[in-house]
Design a protein around this motif. Structure first.
Motif, PDB file in Angstrom:
ATOM      1  N   PHE A   1      -0.777 -14.765 -14.062  1.00  0.00           N
ATOM      2  CA  PHE A   1      -1.518 -13.842 -13.218  1.00  0.00           C
ATOM      3  C   PHE A   1      -1.668 -14.473 -11.832  1.00  0.00           C
ATOM      4  O   PHE A   1      -2.043 -15.648 -11.723  1.00  0.00           O
ATOM      5  CB  PHE A   1      -2.902 -13.552 -13.806  1.00  0.00           C
ATOM      6  CG  PHE A   1      -2.873 -12.752 -15.078  1.00  0.00           C
ATOM      7  CD1 PHE A   1      -2.532 -11.404 -15.064  1.00  0.00           C
ATOM      8  CD2 PHE A   1      -3.180 -13.354 -16.300  1.00  0.00           C
ATOM      9  CE1 PHE A   1      -2.503 -10.669 -16.239  1.00  0.00           C
ATOM     10  CE2 PHE A   1      -3.148 -12.626 -17.475  1.00  0.00           C
ATOM     11  CZ  PHE A   1      -2.807 -11.279 -17.438  1.00  0.00           C
ATOM     12  N   PRO A   2      -1.362 -13.741 -10.771  1.00  0.00           N
ATOM     13  CA  PRO A   2      -1.522 -14.302  -9.423  1.00  0.00           C
ATOM     14  C   PRO A   2      -2.906 -14.895  -9.190  1.00  0.00           C
ATOM     15  O   PRO A   2      -3.052 -15.903  -8.495  1.00  0.00           O
ATOM     16  CB  PRO A   2      -1.269 -13.096  -8.510  1.00  0.00           C
ATOM     17  CG  PRO A   2      -0.331 -12.230  -9.294  1.00  0.00           C
ATOM     18  CD  PRO A   2      -0.800 -12.383 -10.728  1.00  0.00           C
ATOM     19  N   GLU A   3      -3.921 -14.292  -9.812  1.00  0.00           N
ATOM     20  CA  GLU A   3      -5.280 -14.800  -9.646  1.00  0.00           C
ATOM     21  C   GLU A   3      -5.428 -16.213 -10.221  1.00  0.00           C
ATOM     22  O   GLU A   3      -6.258 -16.994  -9.757  1.00  0.00           O
ATOM     23  CB  GLU A   3      -6.282 -13.853 -10.311  1.00  0.00           C
ATOM     24  CG  GLU A   3      -6.442 -12.518  -9.624  1.00  0.00           C
ATOM     25  CD  GLU A   3      -5.293 -11.555  -9.907  1.00  0.00           C
ATOM     26  OE1 GLU A   3      -5.206 -10.526  -9.211  1.00  0.00           O
ATOM     27  OE2 GLU A   3      -4.484 -11.838 -10.815  1.00  0.00           O
ATOM     28  N   GLU A   4      -4.612 -16.544 -11.252  1.00  0.00           N
ATOM     29  CA  GLU A   4      -4.656 -17.898 -11.812  1.00  0.00           C
ATOM     30  C   GLU A   4      -4.203 -18.911 -10.763  1.00  0.00           C
ATOM     31  O   GLU A   4      -4.811 -19.979 -10.609  1.00  0.00           O
ATOM     32  CB  GLU A   4      -3.760 -18.009 -13.039  1.00  0.00           C
ATOM     33  CG  GLU A   4      -3.741 -19.417 -13.635  1.00  0.00           C
ATOM     34  CD  GLU A   4      -2.745 -19.596 -14.759  1.00  0.00           C
ATOM     35  OE1 GLU A   4      -2.573 -20.745 -15.201  1.00  0.00           O
ATOM     36  OE2 GLU A   4      -2.120 -18.597 -15.176  1.00  0.00           O
TER      37      GLU A   4
ATOM     38  N   LEU B   1      -4.431 -18.515  -7.567  1.00  0.00           N
ATOM     39  CA  LEU B   1      -5.480 -18.574  -6.546  1.00  0.00           C
ATOM     40  C   LEU B   1      -6.610 -19.509  -6.978  1.00  0.00           C
ATOM     41  O   LEU B   1      -7.108 -20.305  -6.168  1.00  0.00           O
ATOM     42  CB  LEU B   1      -6.025 -17.172  -6.279  1.00  0.00           C
ATOM     43  CG  LEU B   1      -7.133 -17.064  -5.230  1.00  0.00           C
ATOM     44  CD1 LEU B   1      -6.637 -17.567  -3.877  1.00  0.00           C
ATOM     45  CD2 LEU B   1      -7.611 -15.615  -5.118  1.00  0.00           C
ATOM     46  N   ILE B   2      -6.998 -19.440  -8.243  1.00  0.00           N
ATOM     47  CA  ILE B   2      -8.059 -20.316  -8.754  1.00  0.00           C
ATOM     48  C   ILE B   2      -7.660 -21.775  -8.595  1.00  0.00           C
ATOM     49  O   ILE B   2      -8.444 -22.621  -8.149  1.00  0.00           O
ATOM     50  CB  ILE B   2      -8.356 -19.993 -10.235  1.00  0.00           C
ATOM     51  CG1 ILE B   2      -9.045 -18.631 -10.357  1.00  0.00           C
ATOM     52  CG2 ILE B   2      -9.220 -21.083 -10.866  1.00  0.00           C
ATOM     53  CD1 ILE B   2      -9.133 -18.115 -11.777  1.00  0.00           C
TER      54      ILE B   2
ATOM     55  N   SER C   1      -5.312 -13.087   1.843  1.00  0.00           N
ATOM     56  CA  SER C   1      -6.567 -12.337   1.727  1.00  0.00           C
ATOM     57  C   SER C   1      -7.756 -13.265   1.504  1.00  0.00           C
ATOM     58  O   SER C   1      -8.906 -12.892   1.751  1.00  0.00           O
ATOM     59  CB  SER C   1      -6.478 -11.326   0.575  1.00  0.00           C
ATOM     60  OG  SER C   1      -6.520 -11.967  -0.693  1.00  0.00           O
ATOM     61  N   GLU C   2      -7.466 -14.504   1.037  1.00  0.00           N
ATOM     62  CA  GLU C   2      -8.504 -15.509   0.825  1.00  0.00           C
ATOM     63  C   GLU C   2      -8.671 -16.419   2.040  1.00  0.00           C
ATOM     64  O   GLU C   2      -9.407 -17.395   1.988  1.00  0.00           O
ATOM     65  CB  GLU C   2      -8.173 -16.358  -0.399  1.00  0.00           C
ATOM     66  CG  GLU C   2      -8.328 -15.624  -1.717  1.00  0.00           C
ATOM     67  CD  GLU C   2      -9.795 -15.320  -2.040  1.00  0.00           C
ATOM     68  OE1 GLU C   2     -10.622 -16.255  -2.019  1.00  0.00           O
ATOM     69  OE2 GLU C   2     -10.106 -14.152  -2.313  1.00  0.00           O
TER      70      GLU C   2
ATOM     71  N   ASN D   1      -7.575 -22.818  -4.857  1.00  0.00           N
ATOM     72  CA  ASN D   1      -8.937 -23.044  -4.359  1.00  0.00           C
ATOM     73  C   ASN D   1      -9.468 -24.395  -4.830  1.00  0.00           C
ATOM     74  O   ASN D   1     -10.138 -25.118  -4.076  1.00  0.00           O
ATOM     75  CB  ASN D   1      -9.867 -21.926  -4.835  1.00  0.00           C
ATOM     76  CG  ASN D   1      -9.628 -20.619  -4.109  1.00  0.00           C
ATOM     77  OD1 ASN D   1      -9.084 -20.603  -3.005  1.00  0.00           O
ATOM     78  ND2 ASN D   1     -10.021 -19.507  -4.713  1.00  0.00           N
TER      79      ASN D   1
ATOM     80  N   LEU E   1      -2.000 -12.276  -1.441  1.00  0.00           N
ATOM     81  CA  LEU E   1      -3.225 -12.674  -2.138  1.00  0.00           C
ATOM     82  C   LEU E   1      -3.842 -13.906  -1.477  1.00  0.00           C
ATOM     83  O   LEU E   1      -5.044 -13.950  -1.223  1.00  0.00           O
ATOM     84  CB  LEU E   1      -2.925 -12.959  -3.606  1.00  0.00           C
ATOM     85  CG  LEU E   1      -4.102 -13.439  -4.463  1.00  0.00           C
ATOM     86  CD1 LEU E   1      -5.182 -12.373  -4.532  1.00  0.00           C
ATOM     87  CD2 LEU E   1      -3.635 -13.822  -5.863  1.00  0.00           C
TER      88      LEU E   1
ATOM     89  N   THR F   1       3.678 -10.859  -3.070  1.00  0.00           N
ATOM     90  CA  THR F   1       2.401 -10.669  -3.764  1.00  0.00           C
ATOM     91  C   THR F   1       1.513 -11.906  -3.615  1.00  0.00           C
ATOM     92  O   THR F   1       0.320 -11.807  -3.294  1.00  0.00           O
ATOM     93  CB  THR F   1       2.636 -10.381  -5.260  1.00  0.00           C
ATOM     94  OG1 THR F   1       3.374  -9.172  -5.395  1.00  0.00           O
ATOM     95  CG2 THR F   1       1.313 -10.239  -6.006  1.00  0.00           C
TER      96      THR F   1
END
Length: 213
Positions: free
Chosen positions: A106-109, A111-112, A24-25, A115, A21, A17
């Motif tokens: 959260f995987p998005e955390e 990613l933030i 994809s970025e 980045n 993710l 996962t």
């Protein structure tokens, strides 16, 4: 140029996962499931960022980073771990981690944070910036403007925990682990001293814990 990330995570579903993710970025992600695989990859290729779980087979993440730092590998490193005790978190930063994310997240955390770490401003930097403060996790020093603020060991542990969890409520039991002689009164005194020294607004959520925003 595409940034390269070495991901060490033995939970295959989570690892896939996160890999998908990050890819994809636009990141180039090498996935390893074991500590020995990760150390081999780190020797074979140069990466812009390491993301290491701690409890993995063969070589745990902390020992792996310790070995890499001993070999003069200064690649920025984020730990992702289910270990939430202050000893593990302190050890992670002591061996040279730049960030520590507690599972579940959260995987998005992730990613933030990736980045932020791989932007030109933060790349290869062990420093955490918070308002007018600059904390160096390698030297364990805190600056306010051009002035170095003197912190005791307990205050430094509390500060590091708060700065690496901005916006999150830290359970008071975790904060109590930072104290030599833990008690609710001792924690209130230590937090008050930290606020006076740094000027940080530390909010007390009664019965739950503390947070900074």
């Amino acid at each position: 140029m595409q940034k390269k990330i070495l991901l060490l995570e033995d939970d295959f579903l989570l690892a896939q996962t996160l890999k998908e993710l990050l890819e994809s970025e636009g990141y180039d992600v090498t996935l390893t499931l074991r500590g020995d695989e990760a150390i081999d990859e780190s020797y074979d290729s140069k990466f812009d960022l390491y993301i290491f779980d701690i409890n993995v087979p063969d070589i745990n993440g902390i020992e792996l980073l310790k070995a890499l730092r001993g070999a003069d590998d200064k690649t920025p490193t984020i730990f992702i771990s289910a270990l939430i005790d202050i000893k593990s978190i302190s050890e992670a930063f002591a061996v040279g981690a730049l960030d520590y994310i507690k599972k579940p997240f959260f995987p998005e955390e992730l990613l933030i944070r990736v980045n932020a770490k791989l932007s030109s401003k933060h790349s290869n930097s062990p420093k955490i910036l918070y308002k007018d403060l600059e904390y160096d996790s390698n030297t364990r020093t805190l600056k306010k403007g051009s002035h170095i603020l003197a912190l005791g060991e307990v205050q430094e542990k509390l500060l590091r925990l708060l700065l690496t969890n901005v916006g999150q409520v830290i359970d008071k039991e975790m904060l109590l682990d930072c104290l030599e002689k833990p008690s609710p009164t001792a924690l209130r005194v230590a937090i008050t001293k930290l606020k006076q020294t740094t000027g940080i607004e530390i909010k007390n959520l009664r019965g739950i814990g503390y947070t900074i925003e």
